[in-house]
Design an enzyme around this catalytic site. Structure first.
Site, PDB file in Angstrom:
ATOM      1  N   ILE A  97       0.829  -1.209   0.000  1.00 37.96           N
ATOM      2  CA  ILE A  97       0.000   0.000   0.000  1.00 37.96           C
ATOM      3  C   ILE A  97       0.864   1.260   0.000  1.00 37.96           C
ATOM      4  O   ILE A  97       0.563   2.233  -0.692  1.00 37.96           O
ATOM      5  CB  ILE A  97      -0.959  -0.010   1.211  1.00 37.96           C
ATOM      6  CG1 ILE A  97      -1.947  -1.170   1.083  1.00 37.96           C
ATOM      7  CG2 ILE A  97      -1.717   1.312   1.310  1.00 37.96           C
ATOM      8  CD1 ILE A  97      -2.826  -1.377   2.314  1.00 37.96           C
TER       9      ILE A  97
ATOM     10  N   SER B  82      11.962   3.914   4.012  1.00 39.30           N
ATOM     11  CA  SER B  82      12.144   2.468   3.946  1.00 39.30           C
ATOM     12  C   SER B  82      13.178   2.034   4.980  1.00 39.30           C
ATOM     13  O   SER B  82      14.296   2.573   5.010  1.00 39.30           O
ATOM     14  CB  SER B  82      12.603   2.045   2.552  1.00 39.30           C
ATOM     15  OG  SER B  82      12.827   0.654   2.480  1.00 39.30           O
TER      16      SER B  82
ATOM     17  N   ASP C  93      13.725   3.728   9.973  1.00 42.38           N
ATOM     18  CA  ASP C  93      13.188   2.685  10.842  1.00 42.38           C
ATOM     19  C   ASP C  93      12.407   3.393  11.935  1.00 42.38           C
ATOM     20  O   ASP C  93      13.001   4.085  12.786  1.00 42.38           O
ATOM     21  CB  ASP C  93      14.326   1.860  11.438  1.00 42.38           C
ATOM     22  CG  ASP C  93      13.844   0.750  12.360  1.00 42.38           C
ATOM     23  OD1 ASP C  93      12.661   0.759  12.763  1.00 42.38           O
ATOM     24  OD2 ASP C  93      14.660  -0.122  12.705  1.00 42.38           O
TER      25      ASP C  93
ATOM     26  N   ASN D 179       2.469   5.166   7.469  1.00 46.48           N
ATOM     27  CA  ASN D 179       1.961   3.927   6.885  1.00 46.48           C
ATOM     28  C   ASN D 179       2.641   2.682   7.449  1.00 46.48           C
ATOM     29  O   ASN D 179       2.041   1.603   7.471  1.00 46.48           O
ATOM     30  CB  ASN D 179       2.164   3.977   5.361  1.00 46.48           C
ATOM     31  CG  ASN D 179       1.954   2.638   4.702  1.00 46.48           C
ATOM     32  OD1 ASN D 179       0.828   2.153   4.574  1.00 46.48           O
ATOM     33  ND2 ASN D 179       3.052   2.004   4.270  1.00 46.48           N
TER      34      ASN D 179
ATOM     35  N   SER E  72      -6.763   0.680  10.941  1.00 53.01           N
ATOM     36  CA  SER E  72      -7.417  -0.575  10.548  1.00 53.01           C
ATOM     37  C   SER E  72      -8.855  -0.568  11.031  1.00 53.01           C
ATOM     38  O   SER E  72      -9.181   0.118  12.013  1.00 53.01           O
ATOM     39  CB  SER E  72      -6.673  -1.762  11.185  1.00 53.01           C
ATOM     40  OG  SER E  72      -7.412  -2.949  11.099  1.00 53.01           O
TER      41      SER E  72
ATOM     42  N   LYS F 198      -3.699  -0.089  16.969  1.00 47.20           N
ATOM     43  CA  LYS F 198      -4.364   0.849  16.061  1.00 47.20           C
ATOM     44  C   LYS F 198      -5.443   1.652  16.791  1.00 47.20           C
ATOM     45  O   LYS F 198      -5.685   2.822  16.458  1.00 47.20           O
ATOM     46  CB  LYS F 198      -4.961   0.085  14.879  1.00 47.20           C
ATOM     47  CG  LYS F 198      -3.922  -0.550  13.960  1.00 47.20           C
ATOM     48  CD  LYS F 198      -3.028   0.490  13.302  1.00 47.20           C
ATOM     49  CE  LYS F 198      -2.150  -0.122  12.219  1.00 47.20           C
ATOM     50  NZ  LYS F 198      -1.318   0.885  11.514  1.00 47.20           N
TER      51      LYS F 198
ATOM     52  N   THR G 131      -2.262  -8.079   0.532  1.00 47.49           N
ATOM     53  CA  THR G 131      -0.847  -7.712   0.561  1.00 47.49           C
ATOM     54  C   THR G 131      -0.063  -8.795   1.280  1.00 47.49           C
ATOM     55  O   THR G 131      -0.627  -9.746   1.835  1.00 47.49           O
ATOM     56  CB  THR G 131      -0.626  -6.380   1.302  1.00 47.49           C
ATOM     57  OG1 THR G 131      -0.947  -6.561   2.684  1.00 47.49           O
ATOM     58  CG2 THR G 131      -1.480  -5.265   0.718  1.00 47.49           C
TER      59      THR G 131
END
Length: 240
Positions: free
Chosen positions: A13, A32, A56, A83, A137, A164, A195
């Site tokens: 995503i 990333s 991180d 994300n 979520s 979440k 995913t």
């Protein structure tokens, strides 16, 4: 050109969100944890309007290094999309899930999002219309979890969903603090998407999942703030 930072943007995503923001004319920082995978993602995107940022979200040093790196190329950040997330080991029975598992999930999904947001607030405040999207979520909803007729009612656990729920609560507090500013701050549930996160068992597509995130990342001045929206509810508000 508007700028956006997406954590966990090297795949799934996050990657598709980067692609759609590029199409919308944004410069996208690809957050990333694995630099090599970030570089692969940037190569696949094939745009000069990307930069890979080693990030991180569970490492304070990494977060602050990312802030310094981005700060050398821009004096503002228009969009922050938190994300990056992990599911944690299953099962997550409340009576037996290791506290270490719960703590690990919260470190990424909750504390990581908080520290990234706080670290980049100075750049966000310099944008004329800053936007923060915290990816949540449907399993964060306490209202739905208490409804036996909800399709995901049996899917409960001690780590992922609660992390979440906590993110939702913190986002509400953040939106309230920033209520008299140009910020728009929302939590967005991309829905049950196919995913790696769920071994591709989800029913939604990454394209649709990214689209709702981009929708709230690009809100105009009349857009909502302090709200919870879900693709599982056709993009409409979800009950807390």
């Amino acid at each position: 050109m508007k700028t956006a930072l997406i954590t966990g943007a090297n795949k799934s995503i996050g990657f598709e969100t980067a692609r759609q923001l590029l199409d919308a004319g944004y410069f996208v920082y690809i957050g990333s944890r694995d630099v090599a995978r970030g570089e692969e993602a940037a190569a696949q995107l094939g745009s000069e309007n990307t930069a890979v940022v080693p990030l991180d979200v569970t490492d304070a040093g990494s977060i602050h290094a990312a802030r310094q790196l981005i700060g050398r190329t821009t004096d503002k950040l228009d969009v922050l999309i938190n994300n990056a997330g992990i599911r944690g080991d299953f099962p997550q029975l409340p009576t037996s899930a290791p506290v270490s598992t719960i703590r690990s999930v919260f470190e990424t999904n909750f504390f990581g999002a908080i520290e990234v947001t706080q670290t980049f607030m100075d750049l966000l405040r310099k944008a004329p219309h800053p936007r923060i999207v915290n990816v949540t979520s449907g399993l964060a909803s306490l209202t739905l979890h208490s409804d036996p007729s909800w399709m995901y009612y049996p899917i409960k656990g001690a780590a992922y969903g609660p992390s979440k729920t906590a993110l939702n609560a913190w986002t509400l507090a953040l939106a309230y603090e920033l209520r008299d500013t140009a910020f728009k701050v929302n939590v967005v549930d991309p829905g049950y998407t196919a995913t790696d996160f769920n071994e591709h068992r989800g029913t939604g597509t990454v394209e649709d999942a990214a689209a709702i995130i981009v929708r709230f990342a690009t809100l105009d001045a009349d857009g909502p703030t302090g709200k919870y929206y879900s693709n599982d509810r056709d993009g409409e508000e979800s009950p807390w």
